[in-house]
Scaffold this motif. Structure first.
Motif, PDB file in Angstrom:
ATOM      1  N   HIS A 131       0.798  -1.231   0.000  1.00  0.00           N
ATOM      2  CA  HIS A 131       0.000   0.000   0.000  1.00  0.00           C
ATOM      3  C   HIS A 131       0.827   1.275   0.000  1.00  0.00           C
ATOM      4  N   THR A 132       2.101   1.131  -0.287  1.00  0.00           N
ATOM      5  CA  THR A 132       2.972   2.293  -0.449  1.00  0.00           C
ATOM      6  C   THR A 132       2.476   3.179  -1.587  1.00  0.00           C
ATOM      7  N   SER A 133       1.676   2.626  -2.460  1.00  0.00           N
ATOM      8  CA  SER A 133       1.074   3.419  -3.533  1.00  0.00           C
ATOM      9  C   SER A 133       0.357   4.658  -2.986  1.00  0.00           C
ATOM     10  N   THR A 134      -0.060   4.607  -1.728  1.00  0.00           N
ATOM     11  CA  THR A 134      -0.727   5.739  -1.059  1.00  0.00           C
ATOM     12  C   THR A 134      -0.006   7.069  -1.280  1.00  0.00           C
ATOM     13  N   HIS A 135       1.318   7.032  -1.148  1.00  0.00           N
ATOM     14  CA  HIS A 135       2.117   8.264  -1.134  1.00  0.00           C
ATOM     15  C   HIS A 135       2.145   8.964  -2.495  1.00  0.00           C
ATOM     16  N   GLY A 136       1.711   8.237  -3.522  1.00  0.00           N
ATOM     17  CA  GLY A 136       1.631   8.831  -4.850  1.00  0.00           C
ATOM     18  C   GLY A 136       0.656   9.998  -4.914  1.00  0.00           C
ATOM     19  N   ALA A 137      -0.215  10.093  -3.924  1.00  0.00           N
ATOM     20  CA  ALA A 137      -1.179  11.199  -3.850  1.00  0.00           C
ATOM     21  C   ALA A 137      -0.475  12.554  -3.856  1.00  0.00           C
ATOM     22  N   PHE A 138       0.815  12.556  -3.484  1.00  0.00           N
ATOM     23  CA  PHE A 138       1.574  13.806  -3.398  1.00  0.00           C
ATOM     24  C   PHE A 138       2.333  14.134  -4.676  1.00  0.00           C
ATOM     25  N   GLY A 139       2.039  13.427  -5.759  1.00  0.00           N
ATOM     26  CA  GLY A 139       2.843  13.625  -6.956  1.00  0.00           C
ATOM     27  C   GLY A 139       4.218  13.017  -6.747  1.00  0.00           C
ATOM     28  N   ALA A 140       4.246  11.890  -6.051  1.00  0.00           N
ATOM     29  CA  ALA A 140       5.489  11.160  -5.800  1.00  0.00           C
ATOM     30  C   ALA A 140       5.390   9.824  -6.526  1.00  0.00           C
ATOM     31  N   LEU A 141       6.551   9.221  -6.800  1.00  0.00           N
ATOM     32  CA  LEU A 141       6.548   7.872  -7.366  1.00  0.00           C
ATOM     33  C   LEU A 141       6.782   6.921  -6.201  1.00  0.00           C
ATOM     34  N   SER A 142       5.722   6.228  -5.795  1.00  0.00           N
ATOM     35  CA  SER A 142       5.839   5.406  -4.596  1.00  0.00           C
ATOM     36  C   SER A 142       5.386   3.999  -4.905  1.00  0.00           C
ATOM     37  N   MET A 143       6.153   3.051  -4.384  1.00  0.00           N
ATOM     38  CA  MET A 143       5.871   1.659  -4.735  1.00  0.00           C
ATOM     39  C   MET A 143       6.123   0.725  -3.574  1.00  0.00           C
ATOM     40  N   GLY A 144       5.319  -0.307  -3.513  1.00  0.00           N
ATOM     41  CA  GLY A 144       5.560  -1.376  -2.563  1.00  0.00           C
ATOM     42  C   GLY A 144       6.645  -2.286  -3.100  1.00  0.00           C
ATOM     43  N   ILE A 145       7.485  -2.784  -2.195  1.00  0.00           N
ATOM     44  CA  ILE A 145       8.579  -3.670  -2.608  1.00  0.00           C
ATOM     45  C   ILE A 145       8.628  -4.879  -1.686  1.00  0.00           C
ATOM     46  N   GLY A 146       9.318  -5.916  -2.133  1.00  0.00           N
ATOM     47  CA  GLY A 146       9.491  -7.117  -1.315  1.00  0.00           C
ATOM     48  C   GLY A 146      10.697  -6.962  -0.398  1.00  0.00           C
ATOM     49  N   THR A 147      10.873  -7.951   0.461  1.00  0.00           N
ATOM     50  CA  THR A 147      11.951  -7.854   1.446  1.00  0.00           C
ATOM     51  C   THR A 147      13.338  -7.846   0.812  1.00  0.00           C
ATOM     52  N   SER A 148      13.545  -8.604  -0.253  1.00  0.00           N
ATOM     53  CA  SER A 148      14.854  -8.583  -0.923  1.00  0.00           C
ATOM     54  C   SER A 148      15.142  -7.186  -1.437  1.00  0.00           C
ATOM     55  N   GLU A 149      14.088  -6.521  -1.911  1.00  0.00           N
ATOM     56  CA  GLU A 149      14.259  -5.149  -2.392  1.00  0.00           C
ATOM     57  C   GLU A 149      14.473  -4.176  -1.234  1.00  0.00           C
ATOM     58  N   VAL A 150      13.865  -4.444  -0.100  1.00  0.00           N
ATOM     59  CA  VAL A 150      14.108  -3.608   1.081  1.00  0.00           C
ATOM     60  C   VAL A 150      15.609  -3.643   1.381  1.00  0.00           C
ATOM     61  N   GLU A 151      16.159  -4.834   1.345  1.00  0.00           N
ATOM     62  CA  GLU A 151      17.592  -4.985   1.605  1.00  0.00           C
ATOM     63  C   GLU A 151      18.407  -4.263   0.522  1.00  0.00           C
ATOM     64  N   HIS A 152      17.967  -4.393  -0.701  1.00  0.00           N
ATOM     65  CA  HIS A 152      18.658  -3.764  -1.823  1.00  0.00           C
ATOM     66  C   HIS A 152      18.651  -2.240  -1.685  1.00  0.00           C
ATOM     67  N   VAL A 153      17.500  -1.687  -1.311  1.00  0.00           N
ATOM     68  CA  VAL A 153      17.410  -0.225  -1.151  1.00  0.00           C
ATOM     69  C   VAL A 153      18.224   0.225   0.059  1.00  0.00           C
ATOM     70  N   LEU A 154      18.173  -0.543   1.133  1.00  0.00           N
ATOM     71  CA  LEU A 154      18.987  -0.177   2.299  1.00  0.00           C
ATOM     72  C   LEU A 154      20.465  -0.115   1.900  1.00  0.00           C
ATOM     73  N   ALA A 155      20.913  -1.112   1.165  1.00  0.00           N
ATOM     74  CA  ALA A 155      22.348  -1.229   0.865  1.00  0.00           C
ATOM     75  C   ALA A 155      22.810  -0.304  -0.248  1.00  0.00           C
ATOM     76  N   THR A 156      21.935   0.057  -1.165  1.00  0.00           N
ATOM     77  CA  THR A 156      22.397   0.766  -2.367  1.00  0.00           C
ATOM     78  C   THR A 156      21.642   2.076  -2.630  1.00  0.00           C
ATOM     79  N   GLN A 157      20.568   2.329  -1.902  1.00  0.00           N
ATOM     80  CA  GLN A 157      19.695   3.494  -2.102  1.00  0.00           C
ATOM     81  C   GLN A 157      18.972   3.434  -3.453  1.00  0.00           C
ATOM     82  N   CYS A 158      19.033   2.315  -4.100  1.00  0.00           N
ATOM     83  CA  CYS A 158      18.446   2.200  -5.436  1.00  0.00           C
ATOM     84  C   CYS A 158      17.573   0.967  -5.535  1.00  0.00           C
ATOM     85  N   LEU A 159      16.721   1.015  -6.546  1.00  0.00           N
ATOM     86  CA  LEU A 159      15.853  -0.107  -6.860  1.00  0.00           C
ATOM     87  C   LEU A 159      16.107  -0.461  -8.317  1.00  0.00           C
ATOM     88  N   LEU A 160      16.175  -1.763  -8.603  1.00  0.00           N
ATOM     89  CA  LEU A 160      16.320  -2.189 -10.002  1.00  0.00           C
ATOM     90  C   LEU A 160      14.923  -2.288 -10.571  1.00  0.00           C
TER      91      LEU A 160
END
Ligand code: SF4
Lengths: 468, 211
Positions: A131-160
Motif C-alpha cells: 500500500h505504499t502506492s498511497t504516497h503517490g497522492a503527493f505527486g510522488a513515485l511510490s511503490m511497494g517492494i518485497g523484502t529482498s528489495e528492502v535490503e537492496h534499497v537499504l544497501a544501495t539506495q536504489c531499486l532495479l
C-alpha cells in the motif's frame, strides 16, 4: 521537447543508469520501514557486513503487530513482541529514525509518512508494503517492494526496475453527496478489475480527483494496488502544497520556495500520451459495497448480489460461486439486506482525520444497532487520535457504543488480537476482502467510513444517503 | 541464490484465479524474523482443516484431503500450475519463501501480480507466463495424467510436455542471466557505486531539500 506524463517526469529525475535491456537503477529518496517485512533484510545486511547507504532516508515504525489497547502492558503475543523488538534493535544498530509504540507520532506507516512530511512531492518513496502506492497522492513515485528489495534499497539506495506502462484514469465531473474517495476507487476497481492495472503506473485525474482533499487522494492511491498497479499518483496542485507546508520533515525557508517552484511542474503535460486512458463518470458512482473475496467483486449499495449462472466465462463463474459460498450470500439478494456483526473503521485506506470525521457525522446522536457485536474505530496515528479527541469525536463514538482504540493496522489484517471469528461479517473501511484476511473464516465487506458508520447504526448495509 | 538451469518435475494444478498472497501464506506466519520454515504453512487455510498458529507441530494437524496439494499423486511436485493474476495482494515476500521452502521452483500461470513476480526472481523461483489457452491445455493434461511432469528449460526458454510438445516463454534477459548464474542483485548494483554517488552530487544541487 516531447510532452511528458507525471510518471515520465518522476522516473527521469531518478534514473541513475539504464542497462541495455531497459532495466534502470532508480534512486530512492524515502524508505519507510515496518516490523513485518524488514527483519530478514536487516539480517541480510548484517550477514554480508553491509551498511545502509543513506540512513537518513529511512523512517521506521511498528504498526502491523501493535496492540490497540492496554498498551502499558506491552505486547502479549511473544511472537509479535519479538518482531517489534527486532525492529527496535535494528534501528538502534543502524542508527535510523524511529517512532516507537507510545510515541505520539507512531501509527500506520502510510498515515505517518505524509503526516510528518516525510513523504514529499517529487520523491521516490518505497516501503516493504504494497500500500505504499498511497504516497503517490503527493505527486510522488511510490511503490511497494518485497523484502529482498528492502535490503537492496537499504544497501544501495536504489531499486532495479523497468519502466512500467502508463495509464490515466480520469474521473470526470463531480460525485454526488454521500459519495467519497473510497467509493470512487472501489468503482474504478469494479470497472478495470484487480489485474486491470498490472504492469502500469496509474495517474488519477479528472475534476472529481482534483476536488478531493489530500486524505481522499491518499485513499484512492492506496487502492491502486488493488487494481493491480504498483504505483498510483495524482498531480501536484495547491491542495498538495497546502497540506505539506509546515510539516516536521517538510523543507523550510529558502528551500521551501525552491521546492514549491519545482513541485509546480509535477503534472502531466497537456498532450502527454498514456498507454491506456480510462474515463469514469463521477456522477454515476454510488456508495459501494464489496460482496465477494476480491475487491473487484463490488456493487453499488442499490445493487443485488450477482448470479454466477449468468456469467459465460467458466473460470470467472466458478470464482464467483466459491466467493458466494465463502461469504454466505445468495445470488439476487439486495446488498442493503445484508446484515453485519462487526464494524472496523481504520487502516491505511481510511483512518485519517477526515475519515473519522465523516464516520462521526453519521454516528452522532445514534446508537450501534443491537445485532452488531463490536464496532471499533482505530485511528491511523497517535496524532490523528489526539486531534480527533480534541474535536470530541471519540465521545461521539463512545456514546454510540463504539470502541475507541490506539493506532495501528489492527483488524485490517488481524496480526494483533483484533480479528473476526469464523463466519462473522464485517463492514470494514480497509482495502482487502480476501478469504480470512480479517481472521480465519471472517467475511469482509469493503466500504467507506460513512457507509461503515451507517452499517453500525442500522446493523446492515444501509445507503448512507438515506439516513437523515 | 540457487542457480536455475533446467527442471524436470511433477506438476501440481491449482485451479483458481486471483490467488492472493494472504492465501499463499496467512498473516500469523509473517511474525517470523527468518526466511525459512514457511513450507509447512504454504496455503495453510486451504491445506488444513484446523486453524494454525506459528510454533505448532503442523505434522499433527488435520489435513484437508480435498485440497490438491494434499493428494498423494502430487506429492513432491516442484512446478505449480495456476490461473491468472497469481500472487496478487500484499507484498509479503514470505509468499515466495513459502512456495520455495515447500519445494516449488516454478509457478506457471497466464499472468502474475507485479510485486510477487518481482519477488520470485530474487529467490530463485521462476514465475513463468504462458498463454491462457496453453495453461488450459496443461491443466487438462495434468489432471488427466497421474505423474504428469514438465521440463522447464530456462536456457532455451521452453516448457516441454511429456508428449514432446514444446512451448516457448519470454523472460527478461537480465533476470534470466541472474537466475542462470545465481547472481545477487546487491553485489551487482554496488559495482555502480560511483554512478550512484555522481547522481547524488547532482541531485544535491538540483533538489537540496531532499538531503
Ligand atoms: S493498514 Fe492494512 S493494508 Fe495498511 S499497511 Fe496496515 S495491514 Fe497493510
Amino acid at each position: 521537447m516531447t510532452a511528458k506524463t507525471l510518471y515520465d517526469k518522476l522516473w527521469d529525475a531518478h534514473v541513475v543508469r539504464t542497462e541495455e535491456d531497459g532495466t534502470a537503477l532508480l534512486y530512492i529518496d524515502r524508505h519507510l520501514v515496518h516490523e513485518v517485512t524488514s527483519p530478514q533484510a536487516f539480517e541480510g545486511l548484517r550477514l554480508t557486513g553491509r551498511k545502509p547507504w543513506r540512513s537518513h532516508s529511512v523512517v521506521a515504525v511498528p504498526d502491523h503487530n501493535v496492540p490497540t489497547r492496554d498498551r502499558d502492558q506491552g505486547i502479549a503475543d511473544p511472537v509479535s513482541r519479538t518482531q517489534v523488538e527486532t525492529l527496535q534493535q535494528n534501528v538502534r544498530h543502524f542508527g535510523l529514525t524511529f517512532f516507537p509504540m507510545g510515541d505520539i507520532r507512531q501509527g500506520i506507516v502510510h498515515v505517518i509518512g505524509p503526516e510528518q512530511g516525510a513523504t514529499l512531492p517529487g520523491m521516490t518513496v518505497v516501503c516493504g508494503d504494497s500500500h505504499t502506492s498511497t504516497h503517490g497522492a503527493f505527486g510522488a513515485l511510490s511503490m511497494g517492494i518485497g523484502t529482498s528489495e528492502v535490503e537492496h534499497v537499504l544497501a544501495t539506495q536504489c531499486l532495479l526496475q523497468k519502466k512500467m506502462k502508463s495509464m490515466l484514469i480520469s474521473v470526470d465531473g463531480q460525485v454526488g453527496p454521500g459519495v467519497t474517495a473510497k467509493d470512487i476507487v472501489l468503482a474504478i476497481i469494479g470497472e478495470i478489475g484487480t489485474a486491470g492495472g498490472t504492469g502500469y503506473a496509474i495517474e488519477f485525474g479528472g475534476d472529481a480527483i482534483r476536488a478531493l482533499s489530500m486524505e481522499g487522494r491518499m485513499t484512492v492511491c492506496n487502492m491502486a494496488i488493488e487494481a493491480g498497479a504498483r504505483a498510483g499518483m495524482v498531480a501536484v496542485d495547491d491542495t498538495t502544497i497546502d497540506y505539506v507546508k509546515g510539516r516536521p520533515f517538510a523543507p523550510k525557508g529558502a528551500y521551501w520556495h525552491q521546492a514549491v517552484a519545482a513541485w509546480r511542474e509535477l503534472h502531466s503535460d497537456p498532450d502527454a500520451r498514456f498507454d491506456r486512458v480510462v474515463h469514469i463518470d463521477a456522477a454515476s458512482i454510488e456508495p459501494q459495497v464489496t460482496w465477494g473475496t476480491s475487491p473487484e467483486m463490488v456493487l453499488p449499495v442499490s445493487g443485488k448480489v450477482p448470479n454466477p449462472d449468468e456469467v459465460t466465462d467458466e473460470v470467472k463463474a466458478n470464482g464467483m460461486r466459491r466467493a458466494l459460498e465463502y461469504m454466505g450470500l445468495t445470488a439476487g439478494m439486495p446488498v442493503s439486506d445484508i446484515t453485519v456483526d462487526k464494524i472496523f473503521i481504520g487502516s491505511c485506506t481510511n483512518a485519517r482525520l477526515e475519515d473519522i470525521r465523516a464516520a462521526a457525522e453519521v454516528v452522532k446522536g445514534r446508537r450501534v444497532a443491537g445485532n452488531v457485536k463490536l464496532a471499533m474505530v482505530v485511528p491511523g496515528s497517535g496524532l490523528v487520535k489526539q486531534q480527533a479527541e480534541a474535536e470530541g469525536l471519540d465521545r461521539i463514538f463512545l456514546d454510540a457504543g463504539f470502541e475507541w482504540r490506539e493506532p495501528g493496522c489492527s483488524m485490517c489484517l488481524a496480526m494483533n488480537a483484533d480479528r473476526l471469528e469464523p463466519g462473522e461479517r464485517c463492514a470494514s473501511t480497509s482495502n482487502r476482502n480476501f478469504e480470512s484476511r480479517q481472521g480465519l473464516g471472517g467475511r469482509t465487506h469493503l466500504v467507506s467510513p460513512a457507509m461503515a458508520a451507517a452499517a453500525a447504526v442500522t446493523g446492515r448495509f444501509a445507503d448512507v444517503r438515506e439516513l437523515n | 541464490m540457487e542457480k536455475f538451469e533446467t527442471l524436470n518435475a511433477l506438476v501440481c494444478p491449482l485451479d483458481r484465479s486471483n490467488v492472493d498472497t494472504d492465501a499463499i501464506i496467512p498473516k500469523q506466519y509473517l511474525k517470523s524474523v527468518k526466511r525459512t520454515g514457511f513450507g509447512p504453512n504454504l496455503f495453510d487455510d486451504w491445506r488444513y482443516l484446523d486453524p494454525g498458529e506459528p510454533g505448532m507441530d503442523h505434522s499433527r494437524r488435520r489435513v484437508n484431503p480435498d485440497f490438491v496439494l494434499n493428494q498423494p499423486r502430487y506429492e513432491g511436485a516442484r512446478i505449480l500450475l495456476a490461473r491468472k493474476n497469481f500472487g496478487c495482494g500484499s507484498s509479503r515476500e514470505h509468499a515466495v519463501w513459502a512456495l520455495s521452502n515447500y519445494g516449488f521452483r516454478v509457478v506457471i500461470a497466464p499472468s502474475f501480480a507485479d510485486i510477487f513476480f518481482n519477488n520470485s526472481f530474487k529467490n530463485g523461483l521462476l514465475p513463468l507466463i504462458l498463454d491462457e489457452a496453453i495453461v488450459d491445455q496443461l491443466f487438462r493434461e495434468a489432471e488427466a495424467t497421474p505423474g504428469y511432469r514438465l521440463t522447464v528449460d530456462l536456457q532455451a526458454q521452453t516448457v516441454v510436455t511429456p508428449s514432446g510438445a514444446s512451448f516457448p516463454f519470454q523472460v527478461d534477459p537480465f533476470r534470466r542471466h541472474c537466475l542462470l548464474n545465481g547472481l545477487d542483485d546487491i553485489g551487482l548494483t554496488l559495482q555502480h557505486g560511483e554512478d550512484i554517488r555522481a547522481y547524488e552530487a547532482r541531485r544535491r544541487t538540483e533538489a537540496p531539500w531532499l538531503f
